[in-house]
Write a protein that holds these residues in place. Sequence first.
Motif, PDB file in Angstrom:
ATOM      1  N   ILE A 125       0.857  -1.120   0.093  1.00 18.27           N
ATOM      2  CA  ILE A 125       0.010   0.249   0.083  1.00 18.27           C
ATOM      3  C   ILE A 125       0.772   1.274   0.012  1.00 18.27           C
ATOM      4  N   ALA A 126       1.931   1.004   0.828  1.00 19.76           N
ATOM      5  CA  ALA A 126       2.799   2.473   0.828  1.00 19.76           C
ATOM      6  C   ALA A 126       3.454   2.429  -0.472  1.00 19.76           C
ATOM      7  N   LEU A 127       3.985   1.454  -1.189  1.00 23.77           N
ATOM      8  CA  LEU A 127       4.462   1.358  -2.639  1.00 23.77           C
ATOM      9  C   LEU A 127       3.689   2.244  -3.505  1.00 23.77           C
ATOM     10  N   CYS A 128       2.160   1.908  -3.405  1.00 27.39           N
ATOM     11  CA  CYS A 128       1.410   2.248  -4.260  1.00 27.39           C
ATOM     12  C   CYS A 128       1.269   3.835  -4.417  1.00 27.39           C
ATOM     13  N   THR A 129       1.212   4.308  -3.081  1.00 27.93           N
ATOM     14  CA  THR A 129       1.001   5.753  -3.074  1.00 27.93           C
ATOM     15  C   THR A 129       2.293   6.605  -3.258  1.00 27.93           C
ATOM     16  N   ALA A 130       3.506   5.865  -2.721  1.00 26.70           N
ATOM     17  CA  ALA A 130       4.781   6.773  -2.949  1.00 26.70           C
ATOM     18  C   ALA A 130       5.156   6.757  -4.394  1.00 26.70           C
ATOM     19  N   TYR A 131       4.653   5.859  -5.026  1.00 26.10           N
ATOM     20  CA  TYR A 131       4.779   5.983  -6.728  1.00 26.10           C
ATOM     21  C   TYR A 131       4.222   6.975  -7.156  1.00 26.10           C
ATOM     22  N   GLY A 132       2.853   7.393  -6.951  1.00 25.66           N
ATOM     23  CA  GLY A 132       2.222   8.611  -7.211  1.00 25.66           C
ATOM     24  C   GLY A 132       3.169   9.980  -6.822  1.00 25.66           C
ATOM     25  N   GLU A 133       3.458   9.970  -5.507  1.00 24.71           N
ATOM     26  CA  GLU A 133       4.241  11.176  -4.866  1.00 24.71           C
ATOM     27  C   GLU A 133       5.404  11.168  -5.887  1.00 24.71           C
ATOM     28  N   TYR A 179       9.776   2.997  -0.150  1.00 20.84           N
ATOM     29  CA  TYR A 179      10.514   3.723  -0.727  1.00 20.84           C
ATOM     30  C   TYR A 179      10.950   3.433  -2.338  1.00 20.84           C
ATOM     31  N   GLY A 180      10.494   2.020  -2.327  1.00 18.02           N
ATOM     32  CA  GLY A 180      10.848   1.533  -3.959  1.00 18.02           C
ATOM     33  C   GLY A 180       9.681   2.183  -4.627  1.00 18.02           C
ATOM     34  N   GLY A 181       8.720   2.426  -4.176  1.00 17.91           N
ATOM     35  CA  GLY A 181       7.524   2.818  -4.963  1.00 17.91           C
ATOM     36  C   GLY A 181       8.036   4.137  -5.406  1.00 17.91           C
ATOM     37  N   MET A 182       8.722   4.965  -4.688  1.00 14.77           N
ATOM     38  CA  MET A 182       9.166   6.469  -4.655  1.00 14.77           C
ATOM     39  C   MET A 182      10.205   6.438  -6.003  1.00 14.77           C
ATOM     40  N   LEU A 183      11.174   5.347  -5.964  1.00 19.03           N
ATOM     41  CA  LEU A 183      12.196   5.289  -7.102  1.00 19.03           C
ATOM     42  C   LEU A 183      11.514   4.700  -8.258  1.00 19.03           C
ATOM     43  N   LEU A 184      10.403   4.053  -8.011  1.00 18.98           N
ATOM     44  CA  LEU A 184       9.966   3.483  -9.511  1.00 18.98           C
ATOM     45  C   LEU A 184       9.013   4.340 -10.176  1.00 18.98           C
ATOM     46  N   GLY A 185       8.355   5.421  -9.402  1.00 19.14           N
ATOM     47  CA  GLY A 185       7.416   5.961 -10.050  1.00 19.14           C
ATOM     48  C   GLY A 185       8.041   7.158 -11.298  1.00 19.14           C
ATOM     49  N   PRO A 186       8.897   7.738 -11.152  1.00 21.03           N
ATOM     50  CA  PRO A 186       9.572   9.025 -11.995  1.00 21.03           C
ATOM     51  C   PRO A 186      10.006   8.023 -13.406  1.00 21.03           C
ATOM     52  N   THR A 230      -1.282   9.408 -20.464  1.00 23.78           N
ATOM     53  CA  THR A 230      -1.769   8.027 -20.260  1.00 23.78           C
ATOM     54  C   THR A 230      -0.858   7.460 -19.113  1.00 23.78           C
ATOM     55  N   ALA A 231       0.494   7.736 -19.352  1.00 28.53           N
ATOM     56  CA  ALA A 231       1.395   7.165 -18.214  1.00 28.53           C
ATOM     57  C   ALA A 231       0.807   7.578 -16.612  1.00 28.53           C
ATOM     58  N   LEU A 232       0.366   8.931 -16.636  1.00 26.02           N
ATOM     59  CA  LEU A 232       0.073   9.438 -15.271  1.00 26.02           C
ATOM     60  C   LEU A 232      -1.449   8.821 -14.805  1.00 26.02           C
ATOM     61  N   THR A 233      -1.907   8.245 -15.649  1.00 25.85           N
ATOM     62  CA  THR A 233      -3.249   7.406 -15.247  1.00 25.85           C
ATOM     63  C   THR A 233      -2.901   6.218 -14.279  1.00 25.85           C
ATOM     64  N   THR A 234      -1.657   5.719 -14.456  1.00 19.09           N
ATOM     65  CA  THR A 234      -1.058   4.830 -13.725  1.00 19.09           C
ATOM     66  C   THR A 234      -1.111   5.169 -12.078  1.00 19.09           C
ATOM     67  N   VAL A 235      -0.695   6.440 -11.736  1.00 16.28           N
ATOM     68  CA  VAL A 235      -0.778   6.773 -10.416  1.00 16.28           C
ATOM     69  C   VAL A 235      -2.411   6.672  -9.767  1.00 16.28           C
ATOM     70  N   ALA A 236      -3.580   6.995 -10.827  1.00 14.16           N
ATOM     71  CA  ALA A 236      -4.724   6.582 -10.098  1.00 14.16           C
ATOM     72  C   ALA A 236      -4.997   5.249 -10.046  1.00 14.16           C
ATOM     73  N   LEU A 237      -4.622   4.354 -10.927  1.00 14.76           N
ATOM     74  CA  LEU A 237      -4.805   2.905 -10.731  1.00 14.76           C
ATOM     75  C   LEU A 237      -4.008   2.440  -9.592  1.00 14.76           C
ATOM     76  N   LEU A 238      -3.045   2.696  -9.324  1.00 19.53           N
ATOM     77  CA  LEU A 238      -2.271   2.190  -8.133  1.00 19.53           C
ATOM     78  C   LEU A 238      -2.661   2.766  -6.556  1.00 19.53           C
ATOM     79  N   ALA A 239      -3.596   4.004  -6.801  1.00 21.09           N
ATOM     80  CA  ALA A 239      -3.932   4.619  -5.431  1.00 21.09           C
ATOM     81  C   ALA A 239      -5.534   3.747  -5.341  1.00 21.09           C
ATOM     82  N   ALA A 240      -6.129   3.272  -6.536  1.00 22.76           N
ATOM     83  CA  ALA A 240      -7.199   2.525  -6.329  1.00 22.76           C
ATOM     84  C   ALA A 240      -7.097   1.293  -5.817  1.00 22.76           C
ATOM     85  N   VAL A 241      -5.757   0.560  -6.334  1.00 21.07           N
ATOM     86  CA  VAL A 241      -5.311  -0.636  -5.998  1.00 21.07           C
ATOM     87  C   VAL A 241      -5.175  -0.804  -4.392  1.00 21.07           C
ATOM     88  N   ALA A 242      -4.462   0.450  -3.738  1.00 28.65           N
ATOM     89  CA  ALA A 242      -4.263   0.599  -2.556  1.00 28.65           C
ATOM     90  C   ALA A 242      -5.639   0.657  -1.552  1.00 28.65           C
TER      91      ALA A 242
END
Length: 447
Positions: free
Chosen positions: A277-285, A400-407, A421-433
């Motif tokens: 869950i932390a990974l999914c949200t840090a990805y968006g950050e 922290y892996g999510g923070m590294l993976l996102g950009p 389109t790429a930025l919609t993956t942030v919404a997808l992972l937030a919904a998954v969390a």
Amino acid sequence: MPTLNKIRTAITGTQRSTTPDPALRRLRTALTIFFALDGFIFAGWVVRIPAIKEQTGASAGDLGLALLGVSAGAVATMMVTGRLCHRFGTHPVTVAAGVLLSLSIALPPLTHSALALGLVLLVFGAAYGGINVAMNAAAVDLVTALRRPVMPSFHAAFSLGGMLGAGLGGLVAGALSPTRHLLVLTVVGLVLTAAAGRVLLSHRAPIRATAAPAAPAPRAAPAAPTSATSATSVTSATAATATASAAAPSSASSPTSSSAAGLKGRARRLVAVFGFIALCTAYGEGALADWGALHLQQDLHARPGLAAAGYSVFAATMTLGRLSGTALLERLGQTRALVAGGSTAALGMLIGSLAPATWLVLLGFAVTGLGLANIFPVAIGRAGELAGPSGVAAASTLGYGGMLLGPPAIGFLADRWSLPTALTTVALLAAVAAAIAYLTRKSARGA
């Protein structure tokens, strides 16, 4: 008693605390300045990414690779900074990292290729990772000495610094070149480091109590909002584990010894859930920090100043969300806070990535910041309740892996399809969390 109050009691040992002595107050002020400076400088870099991308002629994919330099430098430094803190102390290492961070921010606009940019970002990332480890280790000691759960105030300072840095960056983006802008940040950083560093260097880090009951205290560290950077959560957990081990008697009856021995069975699985869950949200950050301004400028043709305001809006609402996080958790509870936050962030990011108007994108970024604000700290705090410092470390590493993976992931996806389109993956992972938090609510409640 709500769970958050239990966490607070664990770190304080009581519901009320005495007034700290002047030395501790000065240390708290100095550390707050370093947290704010960290966010301020990082945001100043973020808002100039579009201009530096244009200057280097890098494609979205090349820029994504270059941005990996920040991640690689941070990871490499985090592995050794803990040892440096043990040898030289957290305060001197914090000051040294602050100087390096202030100097390294001036390097990116001097590059003219993606390769050169990636190399200088290694230096910037090393400084960024180092200061996050050192100042969080110092903050963990100070929290225990104050006997108050003040860690949220440090991470709120990071968010406020980021908001200020992004806002000022937006104001000067049209008037100053990236070189002059980031050079100003160097001067500001060195001045603040000299002022706050003088306080740190004149005071030794507080020494933790050696009584056995104090050992569970580090469980409260992850309850603080992190922003930072998600990277700072890892360092808080690492420092807390190290100091708890030193403070507690080396007996089998130590409260933390069983959790430190390793995570087992159901606890291991639940810690992995909260870590994901932390990974999914840090990805968006991480994605919004590095790509939000570029999306506004490149896809909606916003002016540089307005594009820079995108991250400022995101940082502002995330700060407000963190400042109100305690009241939110006491009212909703952890599970509903996670579900509501993930759902809100998913809706906001769909608007932010796909809306055809600049004002709608800014609104989407604002809603996303509110949604993401408290998910990471709640997830890390729950992992700490389940398995103590070992759970905090495991979940924080995943986050922290999510923070590294996102950009870099956004960069590669943008090259293949498009940045919106790429930025919609942030919404997808937030919904998954949000979905994971809801589906595991019974297991988490019974653990």
